[in-house]
Design a protein around this motif. Structure first.
Motif, PDB file in Angstrom:
ATOM      1  N   ALA A  38     -10.146  -7.371  -3.449  1.00  0.00           N
ATOM      2  CA  ALA A  38     -11.200  -7.643  -2.483  1.00  0.00           C
ATOM      3  C   ALA A  38     -12.518  -7.765  -3.235  1.00  0.00           C
ATOM      4  CB  ALA A  38     -11.290  -6.521  -1.449  1.00  0.00           C
ATOM      5  N   VAL A  39     -13.253  -8.833  -2.946  1.00  0.00           N
ATOM      6  CA  VAL A  39     -14.604  -8.999  -3.477  1.00  0.00           C
ATOM      7  C   VAL A  39     -15.558  -8.612  -2.354  1.00  0.00           C
ATOM      8  CG1 VAL A  39     -16.289 -10.625  -4.407  1.00  0.00           C
ATOM      9  CG2 VAL A  39     -13.884 -10.792  -5.073  1.00  0.00           C
ATOM     10  N   LEU A  40     -16.260  -7.517  -2.576  1.00  0.00           N
ATOM     11  CA  LEU A  40     -17.056  -6.876  -1.533  1.00  0.00           C
ATOM     12  C   LEU A  40     -18.525  -6.881  -1.939  1.00  0.00           C
ATOM     13  CD1 LEU A  40     -17.184  -4.973   1.041  1.00  0.00           C
ATOM     14  CD2 LEU A  40     -16.844  -3.072  -0.554  1.00  0.00           C
ATOM     15  N   GLY A  41     -19.401  -7.166  -0.998  1.00  0.00           N
ATOM     16  CA  GLY A  41     -20.813  -7.119  -1.316  1.00  0.00           C
ATOM     17  C   GLY A  41     -21.659  -7.520  -0.127  1.00  0.00           C
ATOM     18  N   PRO A  42     -22.953  -7.251  -0.200  1.00  0.00           N
ATOM     19  CA  PRO A  42     -23.846  -7.609   0.901  1.00  0.00           C
ATOM     20  C   PRO A  42     -24.046  -9.115   0.984  1.00  0.00           C
ATOM     21  CG  PRO A  42     -25.113  -6.794  -0.962  1.00  0.00           C
ATOM     22  CD  PRO A  42     -23.666  -6.595  -1.308  1.00  0.00           C
ATOM     23  N   SER A  43     -24.604  -9.579   2.086  1.00  0.00           N
ATOM     24  CA  SER A  43     -24.889 -11.007   2.261  1.00  0.00           C
ATOM     25  C   SER A  43     -25.810 -11.491   1.147  1.00  0.00           C
ATOM     26  CB  SER A  43     -25.547 -11.256   3.618  1.00  0.00           C
ATOM     27  OG  SER A  43     -24.668 -10.909   4.667  1.00  0.00           O
ATOM     28  N   GLY A  44     -25.485 -12.664   0.601  1.00  0.00           N
ATOM     29  CA  GLY A  44     -26.322 -13.253  -0.431  1.00  0.00           C
ATOM     30  C   GLY A  44     -26.027 -12.805  -1.839  1.00  0.00           C
ATOM     31  N   CYS A  45     -24.980 -11.979  -2.030  1.00  0.00           N
ATOM     32  CA  CYS A  45     -24.696 -11.458  -3.370  1.00  0.00           C
ATOM     33  C   CYS A  45     -23.892 -12.448  -4.217  1.00  0.00           C
ATOM     34  CB  CYS A  45     -23.966 -10.120  -3.292  1.00  0.00           C
ATOM     35  SG  CYS A  45     -22.242 -10.254  -2.757  1.00  0.00           S
ATOM     36  N   ASP A 200     -16.936  -6.246   4.693  1.00  0.00           N
ATOM     37  CA  ASP A 200     -16.478  -5.080   5.453  1.00  0.00           C
ATOM     38  C   ASP A 200     -15.867  -4.054   4.496  1.00  0.00           C
ATOM     39  OD1 ASP A 200     -14.820  -3.297   6.980  1.00  0.00           O
ATOM     40  OD2 ASP A 200     -14.852  -4.712   8.640  1.00  0.00           O
ATOM     41  N   GLN A 201     -16.554  -2.930   4.314  1.00  0.00           N
ATOM     42  CA  GLN A 201     -16.087  -1.914   3.365  1.00  0.00           C
ATOM     43  C   GLN A 201     -14.724  -1.353   3.761  1.00  0.00           C
ATOM     44  OE1 GLN A 201     -19.068  -2.161   4.751  1.00  0.00           O
ATOM     45  NE2 GLN A 201     -20.719  -1.586   3.346  1.00  0.00           N
ATOM     46  N   GLN A 202     -14.526  -1.068   5.037  1.00  0.00           N
ATOM     47  CA  GLN A 202     -13.247  -0.518   5.482  1.00  0.00           C
ATOM     48  C   GLN A 202     -12.110  -1.495   5.228  1.00  0.00           C
ATOM     49  OE1 GLN A 202     -12.506  -0.106   9.776  1.00  0.00           O
ATOM     50  NE2 GLN A 202     -11.760   1.964   9.389  1.00  0.00           N
ATOM     51  N   GLU A 203     -12.372  -2.773   5.463  1.00  0.00           N
ATOM     52  CA  GLU A 203     -11.373  -3.808   5.221  1.00  0.00           C
ATOM     53  C   GLU A 203     -10.982  -3.856   3.753  1.00  0.00           C
ATOM     54  OE1 GLU A 203     -11.682  -7.547   7.472  1.00  0.00           O
ATOM     55  OE2 GLU A 203     -12.089  -8.435   5.511  1.00  0.00           O
ATOM     56  N   ALA A 204     -11.969  -3.800   2.877  1.00  0.00           N
ATOM     57  CA  ALA A 204     -11.707  -3.860   1.440  1.00  0.00           C
ATOM     58  C   ALA A 204     -10.922  -2.642   0.971  1.00  0.00           C
ATOM     59  CB  ALA A 204     -13.023  -3.970   0.672  1.00  0.00           C
ATOM     60  N   LEU A 205     -11.355  -1.460   1.357  1.00  0.00           N
ATOM     61  CA  LEU A 205     -10.721  -0.234   0.879  1.00  0.00           C
ATOM     62  C   LEU A 205      -9.302  -0.076   1.417  1.00  0.00           C
ATOM     63  CD1 LEU A 205     -13.712   2.272   1.174  1.00  0.00           C
ATOM     64  CD2 LEU A 205     -12.812   1.243  -0.910  1.00  0.00           C
ATOM     65  N   SER A 206      -9.054  -0.518   2.644  1.00  0.00           N
ATOM     66  CA  SER A 206      -7.737  -0.304   3.258  1.00  0.00           C
ATOM     67  C   SER A 206      -6.735  -1.390   2.909  1.00  0.00           C
ATOM     68  CB  SER A 206      -7.879  -0.216   4.784  1.00  0.00           C
ATOM     69  OG  SER A 206      -8.343  -1.446   5.318  1.00  0.00           O
ATOM     70  N   SER A 207      -7.206  -2.558   2.446  1.00  0.00           N
ATOM     71  CA  SER A 207      -6.307  -3.689   2.233  1.00  0.00           C
ATOM     72  C   SER A 207      -5.969  -3.955   0.779  1.00  0.00           C
ATOM     73  CB  SER A 207      -6.923  -4.972   2.824  1.00  0.00           C
ATOM     74  OG  SER A 207      -7.200  -4.832   4.192  1.00  0.00           O
ATOM     75  N   ASP A 223     -12.485  -1.369  -9.321  1.00  0.00           N
ATOM     76  CA  ASP A 223     -11.549  -0.264  -9.503  1.00  0.00           C
ATOM     77  C   ASP A 223     -10.612  -0.211  -8.307  1.00  0.00           C
ATOM     78  OD1 ASP A 223     -10.433   2.033 -10.707  1.00  0.00           O
ATOM     79  OD2 ASP A 223     -12.419   2.718 -11.335  1.00  0.00           O
ATOM     80  N   THR A 224      -9.648   0.708  -8.362  1.00  0.00           N
ATOM     81  CA  THR A 224      -8.805   0.928  -7.197  1.00  0.00           C
ATOM     82  C   THR A 224      -9.660   1.492  -6.070  1.00  0.00           C
ATOM     83  OG1 THR A 224      -8.255   3.199  -7.817  1.00  0.00           O
ATOM     84  CG2 THR A 224      -6.829   1.439  -8.683  1.00  0.00           C
ATOM     85  N   PRO A 225      -9.268   1.286  -4.816  1.00  0.00           N
ATOM     86  CA  PRO A 225     -10.076   1.821  -3.714  1.00  0.00           C
ATOM     87  C   PRO A 225     -10.330   3.325  -3.837  1.00  0.00           C
ATOM     88  CG  PRO A 225      -8.459   0.276  -2.871  1.00  0.00           C
ATOM     89  CD  PRO A 225      -8.139   0.469  -4.326  1.00  0.00           C
ATOM     90  N   GLN A 226      -9.313   4.077  -4.224  1.00  0.00           N
ATOM     91  CA  GLN A 226      -9.474   5.526  -4.311  1.00  0.00           C
ATOM     92  C   GLN A 226     -10.485   5.919  -5.385  1.00  0.00           C
ATOM     93  OE1 GLN A 226      -5.943   7.970  -3.917  1.00  0.00           O
ATOM     94  NE2 GLN A 226      -6.602   9.260  -5.623  1.00  0.00           N
ATOM     95  N   GLU A 227     -10.380   5.314  -6.575  1.00  0.00           N
ATOM     96  CA  GLU A 227     -11.310   5.639  -7.655  1.00  0.00           C
ATOM     97  C   GLU A 227     -12.716   5.143  -7.350  1.00  0.00           C
ATOM     98  OE1 GLU A 227     -11.066   7.463 -10.789  1.00  0.00           O
ATOM     99  OE2 GLU A 227      -9.642   8.233  -9.309  1.00  0.00           O
TER     100      GLU A 227
END
Length: 354
Positions: A38-45, A200-207, A223-227
């Motif tokens: 998952a590539v996660l970040g705020p709008s415009g990143c 969506d942080q929850q989406e990234a961490l759970s998927s 990293d892994t979601p847990q780490e």
């Protein structure tokens, strides 16, 4: 098990949309074959720009993109999208409205005879849990079903890589988690490498198997979601991937002294003073006289499975949030004690906080 033949490597990719408008600034990311990142970040990143460069819809200014050792983009190289062997699942499915479900899924299966196309289509419908839906039209499907058909269409030609561009945005919250789980299962069964772009942080961490947090056009941490949740690279990452309690602290022989008491340090922490990171679930409400810190409850937000209790702590400028499960014995205005459990991460104050 990862497949080196499907490994995605993005190295030093930069992209600007004009003078003084850099979007990607030397971004590096490696996704092992068969993994979902998952590539996660705020709008415009730069998330969507990165996806479009990998897909071949945009040219990077500099840097390289390779898939399974094959260069897709780099110095003097820019393979067109149709030669990259990449499947794409856009937002809201984007199915062809005039084609049946089966014909949508089979759209990219060129070069196969009719029997093989039909069998592959049936395999894909079965994979996404929609066997028997081939004769339906897209408008006869729910939003979640349309997203699963879009995934089946992307997977049908057996791509080495699947790109998912915030594919669950249009779904309501009750449906989103179930479709997310279905898509994750189908991707794993297919063996394809996948990149999910999301805010969506929850989406990234759970998927995802890996989460890459992007800040200002670079990967701040992968990293892994847990780490990632347990040991964020800096306070900004900590706050972006979850609720964080940030406190001034000083390390002392494997522990750290904070306004909420002494806490064990996560192994490998090297800073001597700085900002300590705790998660709200590490804080417990106690009787006012029994905790190392005391304060006044100022707000309670109830979520069903738990509640977030905001407490103004005596001697601390900013209030802290405490995640509490089960029936609450406090209400706004009550005095309470606070106790910390688990381990903490201490960051030097020269690291980003916002």
């Amino acid at each position: 098990m990862t497949d080196p033949h499907n490994e995605l490597r993005i190295e030093q990719v930069a992209k600007s949309y004009g003078p003084g408008a850099p979007v990607l600034q030397g971004l590096d990311l490696t996704v092992p074959g068969g993994a979902l990142a998952a590539v996660l970040g705020p709008s415009g990143c730069g998330k969507t720009t990165l996806l479009r460069i990998v897909a071949g819809f945009l040219r990077a200014d500099t840097g390289t993109v390779t898939l399974g050792g094959r260069t897709l983009a780099g110095a003097g190289v820019h393979l067109p999208p149709e030669r990259r062997h990449i499947g794409i699942v856009p937002q809201e499915g984007a199915l062809f409205p005039h084609l049946s479900v089966a014909r949508n899924v089979a759209f990219g299966l060129r070069g196969l005879d009719r029997g093989k196309r039909r069998r592959r289509t049936e395999e894909m419908l079965d994979l996404v849990g929609l066997a028997g839906y081939g004769d339906r039209m897209p408008h006869e499907l729910s939003g979640g079903q349309q997203q699963r058909i879009a995934l089946a269409r992307a997977l049908a030609p057996r791509p080495a890589l699947v790109l998912l561009d915030e594919p669950f945005n249009a779904l309501d919250s009750a449906l989103r988690a179930g479709v997310r789980a279905d898509v994750r299962t189908a991707l794993r069964l297919s063996g394809a490498t996948a990149v999910l772009v999301t805010h969506d942080q929850q989406e990234a961490l759970s998927s995802a198997d890996l989460v890459a947090v992007v800040r200002n056009g670079r990967v701040a941490q992968c990293d892994t979601p847990q780490e990632l949740y347990r040991r964020p690279a800096d306070p900004w990452v900590a706050g972006f991937v979850g609720d964080a309690v940030l406190l001034p602290a000083t390390a002392d022989d494997g522990t750290v002294d904070t306004p909420l008491g002494s806490v064990a340090l996560v192994q490998g922490t090297t800073a001597a003073t700085g900002t300590v990171l705790l998660r709200p679930e590490q804080l417990e409400l106690t009787e006012p006289a029994s905790g190392p810190a005391t304060g006044t409850v100022t707000d309670i937000r109830f979520y069903g499975h738990d509640a977030m209790v905001t407490v103004t702590v005596d001697g601390l400028h900013d209030p802290v949030d405490i995640r509490a499960a089960g029936p609450l014995a406090v209400q706004p205005g009550d005095r309470t004690g606070i106790r910390v459990t688990g381990e903490a991460v201490l960051h030097s104050d020269d690291l980003p906080i916002s």
